[in-house]
Design a protein around this motif. Structure first.
Motif, PDB file in Angstrom:
ATOM      1  N   VAL A 168      -3.560   5.943   1.998  1.00 52.24           N
ATOM      2  CA  VAL A 168      -2.979   4.599   2.122  1.00 52.24           C
ATOM      3  C   VAL A 168      -2.822   4.189   3.582  1.00 52.24           C
ATOM      4  O   VAL A 168      -2.588   3.012   3.872  1.00 52.24           O
ATOM      5  CB  VAL A 168      -1.606   4.521   1.412  1.00 52.24           C
ATOM      6  CG1 VAL A 168      -1.740   4.812  -0.069  1.00 52.24           C
ATOM      7  CG2 VAL A 168      -0.596   5.456   2.049  1.00 52.24           C
ATOM      8  N   VAL A 208      -5.647  -2.991   0.188  1.00 56.13           N
ATOM      9  CA  VAL A 208      -4.581  -3.325  -0.770  1.00 56.13           C
ATOM     10  C   VAL A 208      -3.634  -4.362  -0.175  1.00 56.13           C
ATOM     11  O   VAL A 208      -3.283  -5.356  -0.828  1.00 56.13           O
ATOM     12  CB  VAL A 208      -3.803  -2.060  -1.185  1.00 56.13           C
ATOM     13  CG1 VAL A 208      -2.540  -2.423  -1.957  1.00 56.13           C
ATOM     14  CG2 VAL A 208      -4.680  -1.137  -2.020  1.00 56.13           C
ATOM     15  N   ASP A 209      -3.236  -4.159   1.063  1.00 59.83           N
ATOM     16  CA  ASP A 209      -2.306  -5.099   1.704  1.00 59.83           C
ATOM     17  C   ASP A 209      -2.946  -6.462   1.935  1.00 59.83           C
ATOM     18  O   ASP A 209      -2.274  -7.498   1.807  1.00 59.83           O
ATOM     19  CB  ASP A 209      -1.807  -4.524   3.033  1.00 59.83           C
ATOM     20  CG  ASP A 209      -0.888  -3.322   2.834  1.00 59.83           C
ATOM     21  OD1 ASP A 209      -0.239  -3.251   1.783  1.00 59.83           O
ATOM     22  OD2 ASP A 209      -0.833  -2.460   3.726  1.00 59.83           O
ATOM     23  N   SER A 245       0.818  -1.219   0.000  1.00 59.65           N
ATOM     24  CA  SER A 245       0.000   0.000   0.000  1.00 59.65           C
ATOM     25  C   SER A 245       0.852   1.269   0.000  1.00 59.65           C
ATOM     26  O   SER A 245       0.448   2.295  -0.573  1.00 59.65           O
ATOM     27  CB  SER A 245      -0.935   0.009   1.215  1.00 59.65           C
ATOM     28  OG  SER A 245      -0.193  -0.048   2.422  1.00 59.65           O
ATOM     29  N   GLY A 266      -5.577   1.421   2.235  1.00 59.19           N
ATOM     30  CA  GLY A 266      -4.283   0.756   2.354  1.00 59.19           C
ATOM     31  C   GLY A 266      -4.404  -0.633   2.931  1.00 59.19           C
ATOM     32  O   GLY A 266      -3.732  -1.573   2.477  1.00 59.19           O
ATOM     33  N   VAL A 315      -3.922  -2.793  -9.074  1.00 57.14           N
ATOM     34  CA  VAL A 315      -3.004  -2.179  -8.106  1.00 57.14           C
ATOM     35  C   VAL A 315      -1.619  -2.012  -8.723  1.00 57.14           C
ATOM     36  O   VAL A 315      -0.975  -0.965  -8.582  1.00 57.14           O
ATOM     37  CB  VAL A 315      -2.922  -3.031  -6.817  1.00 57.14           C
ATOM     38  CG1 VAL A 315      -1.815  -2.514  -5.894  1.00 57.14           C
ATOM     39  CG2 VAL A 315      -4.257  -3.026  -6.083  1.00 57.14           C
ATOM     40  N   LEU A 369       1.635   3.321  -3.215  1.00 57.97           N
ATOM     41  CA  LEU A 369       0.626   4.175  -3.841  1.00 57.97           C
ATOM     42  C   LEU A 369       0.549   5.556  -3.202  1.00 57.97           C
ATOM     43  O   LEU A 369      -0.304   6.358  -3.570  1.00 57.97           O
ATOM     44  CB  LEU A 369      -0.746   3.491  -3.771  1.00 57.97           C
ATOM     45  CG  LEU A 369      -0.853   2.128  -4.461  1.00 57.97           C
ATOM     46  CD1 LEU A 369      -2.232   1.525  -4.248  1.00 57.97           C
ATOM     47  CD2 LEU A 369      -0.564   2.253  -5.946  1.00 57.97           C
ATOM     48  N   PHE A 374      -5.348  -7.201  -8.039  1.00 53.28           N
ATOM     49  CA  PHE A 374      -3.951  -6.835  -7.833  1.00 53.28           C
ATOM     50  C   PHE A 374      -3.295  -6.359  -9.123  1.00 53.28           C
ATOM     51  O   PHE A 374      -2.339  -5.590  -9.080  1.00 53.28           O
ATOM     52  CB  PHE A 374      -3.150  -8.001  -7.242  1.00 53.28           C
ATOM     53  CG  PHE A 374      -1.834  -7.561  -6.675  1.00 53.28           C
ATOM     54  CD1 PHE A 374      -1.792  -6.872  -5.471  1.00 53.28           C
ATOM     55  CD2 PHE A 374      -0.646  -7.798  -7.340  1.00 53.28           C
ATOM     56  CE1 PHE A 374      -0.589  -6.422  -4.943  1.00 53.28           C
ATOM     57  CE2 PHE A 374       0.564  -7.362  -6.827  1.00 53.28           C
ATOM     58  CZ  PHE A 374       0.588  -6.664  -5.621  1.00 53.28           C
TER      59      PHE A 374
END
Length: 509
Positions: free
Chosen positions: A181, A189-190, A170, A186, A482, A173, A479
């Motif tokens: 994030v 994303v992680d 994260s 965040g 991402v 970004l 992803f």
């Protein structure tokens, strides 16, 4: 670490729920079981978004290559006076062992043989089919997957070691999303990165256990290739990789990675010189040229006017999604071992060395399999279809001297690859779930090690290994988005660099 991070808590809960879902018998949830749901979702993704994976993977490769020739290639992944922690040989061994170890051994014979019998747009079991089989094996394990790893690894190393950001996905970004994030975005994303890593690695551990079991049963009459044997293998290897994980990066993983390379090269050289040497090297040289010549067309090739052909979905698109699912794991690990290298050095090393070694590996093992089938009319493919892809390598060995010794060495190599992959994964998962801690606590690595092995064992028992693999590939779709954002984020950050040229010592704007 005094308290658990939200990423750790959410990831462990989601992983546990997913495994429990996989254990529910199909007759209880005929349409809602893990296997049926993941199969339907994966089928939809491969059918509707195959083009997206092809474009994204090619974008990553083009971006990585361009970086080599720009002024940004001089930027060091760390402070300007930082230097690498590991020498080239150890560095190559560690990134290669983490990236593709078990896969290369598992598919080194099986994939070229499969393409030889069922190539795209070619009649099977012909010279043209053999050429296509080798070319696409190079393609699937060559520049594209390593470009995917290079992009995420480079970004992690750059933002962590040069910019001082946390070593989590994260944080890459931040130039695009700012402080968002640090919040739910965040964490999401992680968690996607951790989810893909857990199931991607657990699937490889399952494949490793299957091949070790297949190799033992092929070499020793008293050993059966069944779940009991596979379970014993998982337990033994789990104990070994957990012991290795407790020693840290500079001991267990380093020494085992070097051992992997020694064993792999020894097997490769033995078969190269005992086998059809001239044929293998002619095949390597010819296929390498054909691969490079056809790389642009293969990178964007689908079959829009022949909807009956599903080969690209079954192989190329499947592989691209698979490599992207593995990217958080491999990227985080190679970033951790690449501090102090320049961007140019990093990209060239990550792209070229594993690609060339992989091409030579497929030429030796896959090429030998095709030679035996084409020139000597051996029934290798028949054995594969009867006993499974896991025995392909051992079947080839059976036609050469010291076949039992070769098989035992291969089993040992798979085991060490198994250990280094799992060892590296516990390290990476520890980092990703402790806000980028470069030396995650042993108890966190222990938890992730148990989860990985338990996932592999439980899903082997329930027959859900394919569902686990599909889950990882499903996680690859978000992803991929991402990763495309990470490319733009890295470009934005690099533009703000004040680059010092080597010759003049002046800042280049």
């Amino acid at each position: 670490m005094k308290k658990l991070t939200p990423v750790f808590t959410v990831s462990v809960i989601l992983t546990a729920l997913f495994i429990i879902w996989g254990l529910i018998p199909k007759d209880i949830l005929p349409n809602g079981n893990l296997d049926a749901v993941t199969a339907a979702i994966q089928g939809f993704i491969l059918e509707k978004f195959g083009w997206f994976y092809l474009l994204a993977a090619s974008i990553f490769l083009i971006f990585a290559v361009i970086l080599i020739f720009t002024k940004y290639g001089n930027i060091r992944l760390g402070k300007d006076d930082d230097r690498p922690d590991f020498g080239y040989i150890t560095w190559f061994a560690m990134l290669f062992s983490a990236g593709m170890g078990i896969g290369l051994v598992f598919w080194g014979v099986a994939e070229p043989m499969s393409h030889y019998y069922s190539p795209p747009f070619e009649e099977g079991q012909t010279p043209n089919a053999a050429r296509a089989a080798m070319r696409y094996s190079f393609f699937h394990w060559g520049l594209h997957p390593w470009a995917i790893y290079a992009v995420i690894g480079l970004s992690l190393a750059y933002f962590q070691f040069r910019k001082g950001h946390a070593g989590v996905v994260s944080s890459l970004l931040r130039p695009l999303l700012g402080d968002r994030v640090d919040g739910p975005v965040g964490t999401l994303v992680d968690c996607i990165a951790v989810f893909a890593t857990v199931f991607g690695v657990a699937t490889s551990l399952g494949l490793g256990a299957i091949q070790i079991s297949g190799g033992l049963s092929h070499s020793f009459n008293g050993v059966q290739n069944n779940f009991t044997t596979q379970m014993i293998i998982i337990i033994v290897v789990t104990v070994l990789f957990m012991l290795s994980a407790q020693t840290g990066l500079n001991k267990g993983i380093k020494y085992l990675s070097n051992l992997n390379i020694i064993l792999a090269v020894a097997l490769l050289l033995f078969l190269l010189f005992v086998g059809p040497t001239n044929f293998i090297m002619d095949l390597f040289t010819t296929t390498l040229g054909s691969y490079l010549q056809n790389l642009p067309s293969m990178s964007f090739r689908l079959s829009p006017f022949d909807q009956e052909i599903t080969w690209f979905q079954d192989w190329t698109i499947f592989y691209w999604a698979w490599w992207i699912a593995w990217a958080p794991f491999v990227g985080t690990f190679i970033a951790r071992i690449s501090k102090g290298r320049t961007i140019r050095e990093f990209v060239i090393g990550v792209l070229l060395v594993p690609t060339i070694f992989g091409a030579l590996w497929f030429s030796v093992f896959g090429g030998t399999g095709i030679y035996l089938e084409f020139f000597e009319q051996r029934n290798i493919m028949e054995v594969i279809q009867t006993s499974g892809s896991e025995v392909a390598l051992f079947t080839v060995f059976s036609y050469f001297p010291l076949s039992t010794v070769l098989s035992l060495l291969a089993i040992f190599l798979i085991s060490t690859f198994f250990i280094t992959s799992a060892d590296s994964a516990t390290f990476v998962l520890g980092m990703q779930t402790t806000n980028g801690n470069l030396n995650p606590p042993n108890r966190i690595k222990f938890i992730w090690g148990i989860i990985q092995s338990a996932s592999a064992a439980i899903l082997l028992w329930s027959g859900g290994l394919e569902a686990l693999q599909r889950a990882s590939i499903i996680a690859a779709l978000p992803f991929t988005i991402v990763m495309l954002m990470i490319v733009f984020s890295l470009i934005k950050a690099l533009k703000k660099e004040n680059i010092v040229t080597v010759k003049t010592g002046k800042a280049a704007k």
